[in-house]
Design an enzyme around this catalytic site. Sequence first.
Site, PDB file in Angstrom:
ATOM      1  N   HIS A 273      48.756  59.979  54.153  1.00 22.41           N
ATOM      2  CA  HIS A 273      48.099  61.214  54.589  1.00 22.41           C
ATOM      3  C   HIS A 273      46.783  61.413  53.831  1.00 22.41           C
ATOM      4  O   HIS A 273      45.762  61.768  54.421  1.00 22.41           O
ATOM      5  CB  HIS A 273      49.011  62.420  54.349  1.00 22.41           C
ATOM      6  CG  HIS A 273      50.034  62.642  55.409  1.00 22.41           C
ATOM      7  ND1 HIS A 273      51.158  61.852  55.524  1.00 22.41           N
ATOM      8  CD2 HIS A 273      50.119  63.562  56.405  1.00 22.41           C
ATOM      9  CE1 HIS A 273      51.884  62.293  56.545  1.00 22.41           C
ATOM     10  NE2 HIS A 273      51.277  63.323  57.098  1.00 22.41           N
TER      11      HIS A 273
ATOM     12  N   HIS B  61      54.876  63.806  47.865  1.00 23.29           N
ATOM     13  CA  HIS B  61      54.136  62.812  47.082  1.00 23.29           C
ATOM     14  C   HIS B  61      53.871  63.340  45.685  1.00 23.29           C
ATOM     15  O   HIS B  61      53.815  64.551  45.459  1.00 23.29           O
ATOM     16  CB  HIS B  61      52.799  62.468  47.744  1.00 23.29           C
ATOM     17  CG  HIS B  61      52.925  61.575  48.933  1.00 23.29           C
ATOM     18  ND1 HIS B  61      53.221  60.236  48.834  1.00 23.29           N
ATOM     19  CD2 HIS B  61      52.813  61.827  50.264  1.00 23.29           C
ATOM     20  CE1 HIS B  61      53.276  59.699  50.041  1.00 23.29           C
ATOM     21  NE2 HIS B  61      53.033  60.650  50.921  1.00 23.29           N
TER      22      HIS B  61
END
Length: 533
Positions: free
Chosen positions: A150, A202
């Site tokens: 991302h 993350h």
Amino acid sequence: MTSSPSEKTVAPDEEYDIEIPAGIASDAYYDSQLTPMRAALRRFLLPYIRSETPILYSMQLKVRHPVLDVYFTTTAFSGNHAFFMIALPVLFWFGFSEIARGFTLIAAMGVYWAGFFKDYLCLPRPLSPPIVRLSRSKSTCLEYGFPSSHSTNAVSVALFLYCHLLTTDPASWSPYTRELSILGLIIYAVSIVYGRLYCGMHSITDCIGGSLIGITIWGVHWTFRHTIEYYMVSPVWWVPLLVVATGIFLVSIIPDPVDDCPCFDDCVAFIAVIMGLIPASIHFASTSYSSNYPVPATIPYSTDLGLVKSVLRLVLGVGTLFVWRLMAKKALYVLLPPIYKLFSLPYRPHFIPASTYNTLSTYPIGKVPSVIDLPSMSGNAEIVGLQSTMDVHEKFSQAAAAQAQEQEGVTMGLRSRKGPTTHEEINMEEKSPLLDHQHIHHHQRDSSVLSNSSTECGSDEGGQEKNGSMYASRFEDEAEALLRVERMHPPKSRFDVDIVSKLVVYAGIGALAVDGIPILFALVGLAAEPVRF
């Protein structure tokens, strides 16, 4: 692409009927499966990722809010590969061919290199619990963590569009429009990157790594953009051959992951799109259906077509891609298995070889491409617990590390009480049964170990954890956890022929989007008049 027996030595566990490395800790497990270089890089980065878990947990406790949950889980969709696979054809069909070609190349390289390093390093996501993961995608939690794809996509795309804005004539913009567009790009990039931290998907290291990859991809493309654009549309005979050969090479060097990570599928899909798009763009530029203004191979479009015809273009284009995907994959599932069997072609780990099945002619095919699995925008997005095999390995690896530290403390405490000891006495102490009894499981074996019932990625149907002895084997615990995760998330069947099938199907999608479908628009009266000089 096959793994030799010397690379992976595993023994099936009779009780749990799954393959688990016999009697080794999880860190040692990854070390045994990876090359020395991959294992060394993994050991270097892993402490940073683990040390950031308390930071992320503290942040979630302080800033989480239902409104922010909805915002970040929704905007995350605009930073993943599925969004780009949907948006890119639209840019082509509505007259933005030059931007769309650069956009596609950057997105493809972002997905590829982020997926490459995910499979190369096999690093986990921040462990849940204590982290609460927020995601509306059922597959994201099954991927490795480092780097954040991302972040790669958001940073590279934002920089690409920002530079395009700076190169446009300010007089062509209405007041403050360009400034507002730049502000929107900043908000987009920050929302995606910070959102990965907020959602617990993350670590900080993951996002830094992903952002650096994105900056690199943007920098290389922007530096050579004019040369790249020239060869993407000019009739140079060796360009299509080079593109196809490079695409096959890039697919062949993707590392074999230790766990069943779906990153490989997305890497293949985007590389295949480029393999189809560039040769098709070269061909389309040579036809009378294309415009050569403002750049060659522009798909003619004008707002004079009106709303109805514009919508019909979109419906016809998307429908054609779906029909192609269904028909092509069905045909390839019939044609490829006998070829694979005849030549005993190699296959990747976690893919089912053709030697184990007879035919795929009756195997169901989804209605939309697998890479466009639209996330659900309703329901609970919270994910708490172990969701993948890499989560299980990471949990028990941390438990083993904590146990080893405690054992070392007990040993040092015994020595300090006894005073100076000889080498022989130390050896006797290290073999003492007292120390062997320190193998205590400090992780709680309850339902939170795997998942709560409201998780978006799956639920624990077992309900109750059995009460094990505090001295039970860590290997048995890990085997049980792996089995239950596999029951919660039955692995998707992936066949060896899927690799070639995906290359053909998605190369066709790339070619149809910029060549076949624009010609179809012209034939059915949905195209504007080409502009040629």
